[in-house]
Design a protein around this motif. Sequence first.
Motif, PDB file in Angstrom:
ATOM      1  N   LYS A   1       3.120   0.942  -1.131  1.00  0.00           N
ATOM      2  CA  LYS A   1       3.518  -0.432  -0.559  1.00  0.00           C
ATOM      3  C   LYS A   1       3.154  -0.385   0.820  1.00  0.00           C
ATOM      4  CE  LYS A   1       6.526  -1.930  -4.075  1.00  0.00           C
ATOM      5  NZ  LYS A   1       8.061  -1.800  -4.467  1.00  0.00           N
TER       6      LYS A   1
ATOM      7  N   PHE B   1       3.682  -2.130   4.414  1.00  0.00           N
ATOM      8  CA  PHE B   1       4.732  -2.715   5.184  1.00  0.00           C
ATOM      9  C   PHE B   1       4.322  -3.187   6.776  1.00  0.00           C
ATOM     10  CE2 PHE B   1       6.750   1.321   6.008  1.00  0.00           C
ATOM     11  CZ  PHE B   1       6.923   1.347   7.362  1.00  0.00           C
TER      12      PHE B   1
ATOM     13  N   LYS C   1       5.929  -6.306   2.558  1.00  0.00           N
ATOM     14  CA  LYS C   1       7.337  -6.327   3.021  1.00  0.00           C
ATOM     15  C   LYS C   1       7.049  -6.404   4.559  1.00  0.00           C
ATOM     16  CE  LYS C   1      11.833  -6.344   2.903  1.00  0.00           C
ATOM     17  NZ  LYS C   1      12.587  -7.467   2.278  1.00  0.00           N
ATOM     18  N   CYS C   2       7.876  -7.496   5.086  1.00  0.00           N
ATOM     19  CA  CYS C   2       7.954  -7.513   6.634  1.00  0.00           C
ATOM     20  C   CYS C   2       9.175  -7.254   7.033  1.00  0.00           C
ATOM     21  CB  CYS C   2       7.576  -8.779   7.128  1.00  0.00           C
ATOM     22  SG  CYS C   2       5.976  -9.439   7.089  1.00  0.00           S
TER      23      CYS C   2
ATOM     24  N   LEU D   1      12.025  -1.274   0.460  1.00  0.00           N
ATOM     25  CA  LEU D   1      10.669  -1.163  -0.393  1.00  0.00           C
ATOM     26  C   LEU D   1      11.206  -1.274  -1.688  1.00  0.00           C
ATOM     27  CD1 LEU D   1       8.158   0.780   1.748  1.00  0.00           C
ATOM     28  CD2 LEU D   1       8.287  -1.654   1.627  1.00  0.00           C
TER      29      LEU D   1
END
Length: 148
Positions: free
Chosen positions: A88, A90, A123-124, A142
């Motif tokens: 993922k 980020f 994702k931030c 996450l």
Amino acid sequence: MASGIDLTRECRHVFEQIRKLKQHRYAILSIEDERQIRVECLGVREAGYEDFLADLLRPGLNQCRFAVYDYAYHHQCQGTSSTCLKEKLFLMLWCPWQARIKDKMLYSSSFAVLKRDFVGIQKCIQATELDEACRDAVEEQLRSLDRD
């Protein structure tokens, strides 16, 4: 609030190298001369999270930075005994509480530029202390996106 800060072509190119081509594990970005966001540091694909934190903090504990990280972890689906590797992307805003107020405002208002231009971020994360940027805290955020 728009900051008027531009994202360099190099930043966009490096983001695509991370997202599509998997050439780097992470990139640390900084604001240069209060005008543009530039690439400060790249992490090799084999780099670990400890390397990332070291590079993020290299300018000092009172310096703001942005970071893009391609995070990999193992996920066990519900009802199975096997695990699968998940990756993922980020985007992190590292804005320590010790930073100058002007820097905090500049980085916070410029974060929207990265969120808009870096399509594919899952994702931030905004971190003001090491506890919020550590591996466990990030992985927890996450994993919260995973379906069982």
